[in-house]
Design a protein around this motif. Structure first.
Motif, short mmCIF file in Angstrom:
data_model
loop_
_atom_site.label_atom_id
_atom_site.label_comp_id
_atom_site.label_asym_id
_atom_site.label_seq_id
_atom_site.Cartn_x
_atom_site.Cartn_y
_atom_site.Cartn_z
N SER A 28 -18.54 6.00 -33.41
CA SER A 28 -18.25 5.10 -34.53
C SER A 28 -16.93 4.34 -34.35
O SER A 28 -16.70 3.35 -35.04
CB SER A 28 -18.21 5.88 -35.84
OG SER A 28 -17.17 6.86 -35.80
N GLU A 29 -16.07 4.77 -33.44
CA GLU A 29 -14.76 4.14 -33.24
C GLU A 29 -14.73 3.21 -32.04
O GLU A 29 -13.78 2.44 -31.88
CB GLU A 29 -13.68 5.22 -33.07
CG GLU A 29 -13.50 6.10 -34.29
CD GLU A 29 -12.94 5.31 -35.47
OE1 GLU A 29 -11.94 4.60 -35.30
OE2 GLU A 29 -13.55 5.40 -36.56
N GLY A 31 -16.40 0.53 -31.24
CA GLY A 31 -16.45 -0.90 -31.56
C GLY A 31 -15.08 -1.51 -31.79
O GLY A 31 -14.84 -2.67 -31.43
N LYS A 32 -14.15 -0.74 -32.36
CA LYS A 32 -12.80 -1.24 -32.58
C LYS A 32 -12.10 -1.55 -31.27
O LYS A 32 -11.36 -2.52 -31.16
CB LYS A 32 -11.97 -0.21 -33.37
CG LYS A 32 -12.41 0.00 -34.78
CD LYS A 32 -11.57 1.07 -35.45
CE LYS A 32 -12.11 1.41 -36.82
NZ LYS A 32 -11.35 2.50 -37.45
N VAL A 33 -12.34 -0.70 -30.26
CA VAL A 33 -11.73 -0.94 -28.96
C VAL A 33 -12.32 -2.19 -28.32
O VAL A 33 -11.60 -3.02 -27.77
CB VAL A 33 -11.89 0.28 -28.03
CG1 VAL A 33 -11.30 0.00 -26.65
CG2 VAL A 33 -11.23 1.51 -28.64
N TRP A 34 -13.65 -2.35 -28.42
CA TRP A 34 -14.27 -3.55 -27.83
C TRP A 34 -13.77 -4.80 -28.52
O TRP A 34 -13.59 -5.85 -27.86
CB TRP A 34 -15.78 -3.46 -27.89
CG TRP A 34 -16.33 -2.44 -26.93
CD1 TRP A 34 -17.28 -1.51 -27.20
CD2 TRP A 34 -15.96 -2.23 -25.56
NE1 TRP A 34 -17.51 -0.73 -26.10
CE2 TRP A 34 -16.71 -1.15 -25.07
CE3 TRP A 34 -15.05 -2.83 -24.69
CZ2 TRP A 34 -16.60 -0.67 -23.77
CZ3 TRP A 34 -14.93 -2.36 -23.39
CH2 TRP A 34 -15.70 -1.30 -22.95
N ALA A 35 -13.52 -4.74 -29.83
CA ALA A 35 -12.94 -5.89 -30.53
C ALA A 35 -11.54 -6.19 -29.99
O ALA A 35 -11.18 -7.35 -29.80
CB ALA A 35 -12.90 -5.63 -32.03
N GLY A 36 -10.77 -5.14 -29.71
CA GLY A 36 -9.45 -5.32 -29.12
C GLY A 36 -9.53 -5.91 -27.72
O GLY A 36 -8.72 -6.77 -27.34
N GLU A 39 -10.23 -9.58 -28.06
CA GLU A 39 -9.00 -10.28 -28.44
C GLU A 39 -8.07 -10.46 -27.25
O GLU A 39 -7.49 -11.52 -27.05
CB GLU A 39 -8.30 -9.51 -29.56
CG GLU A 39 -7.04 -10.17 -30.07
CD GLU A 39 -6.36 -9.38 -31.17
OE1 GLU A 39 -5.15 -9.60 -31.38
OE2 GLU A 39 -7.02 -8.53 -31.83
N GLU A 97 -3.78 -4.75 -31.48
CA GLU A 97 -3.96 -3.55 -32.30
C GLU A 97 -5.41 -3.09 -32.30
O GLU A 97 -6.33 -3.89 -32.37
CB GLU A 97 -3.49 -3.81 -33.73
CG GLU A 97 -2.00 -4.05 -33.81
CD GLU A 97 -1.52 -4.28 -35.23
OE1 GLU A 97 -2.32 -4.18 -36.18
OE2 GLU A 97 -0.31 -4.56 -35.37
N VAL A 98 -5.57 -1.78 -32.17
CA VAL A 98 -6.87 -1.12 -32.28
C VAL A 98 -6.69 -0.01 -33.30
O VAL A 98 -6.20 1.07 -32.97
CB VAL A 98 -7.33 -0.55 -30.91
CG1 VAL A 98 -8.65 0.18 -31.07
CG2 VAL A 98 -7.43 -1.65 -29.88
N GLY A 99 -7.03 -0.31 -34.55
CA GLY A 99 -6.76 0.66 -35.60
C GLY A 99 -5.27 0.87 -35.71
O GLY A 99 -4.50 -0.08 -35.76
#
Length: 121
Positions: A28-29, A31-36, A39, A97-99
């Motif tokens: 579940s976490e 996706g946040k890294v892939w968004a980072g 970016e 930033e990643v979270g």
């Protein structure tokens, strides 16, 4: 007054490695890294004077973390106008930033700077 020719770009290979911290994340976490990562990639591409020549992603044939040094997980080959721009590109791993963390918790980068190797005709 003499005209100074424009400086030659610096051929730069950004080598990035995915670290164990990424693989330890719950699904579940991730996706946040892939968004980072997205970016960071856009950030490199959009730095003034940067011309991305190509990319290579090793993720289909290398599973798991990259060892220290070669081989890396992915590569970005670019011409940059100066050393400071290469440093700014690497700094994106420190600032995106990643979270509650930064991207460098999950990846590391090394930039190799040189010049274009011209192949004779």
């Amino acid at each position: 007054m003499t005209d100074t020719p424009p400086a030659k770009p610096i051929r730069t290979l950004f080598c990035a490695a995915v670290l164990q911290n990424f693989f330890d994340l719950p699904a579940s976490e991730i996706g946040k890294v892939w968004a980072g990562v997205a970016e960071m990639l856009k950030g490199i591409r959009d730095l003034p004077g940067v011309n991305v020549l190509g990319t290579l992603d090793d993720d289909e044939t290398m599973v798991g973390t990259s060892p220290t040094g070669w081989p890396w997980t992915f590569y970005i080959l670019a011409d940059v106008p100066d050393r400071e721009t290469a440093i700014a590109a690497c700094n994106l791993f420190r600032t995106v930033e990643v979270g509650e963390y930064r991207l460098w918790k999950y990846m590391r980068v090394e930039a190799r700077l040189g010049r274009e190797l011209v192949i004779p005709e």
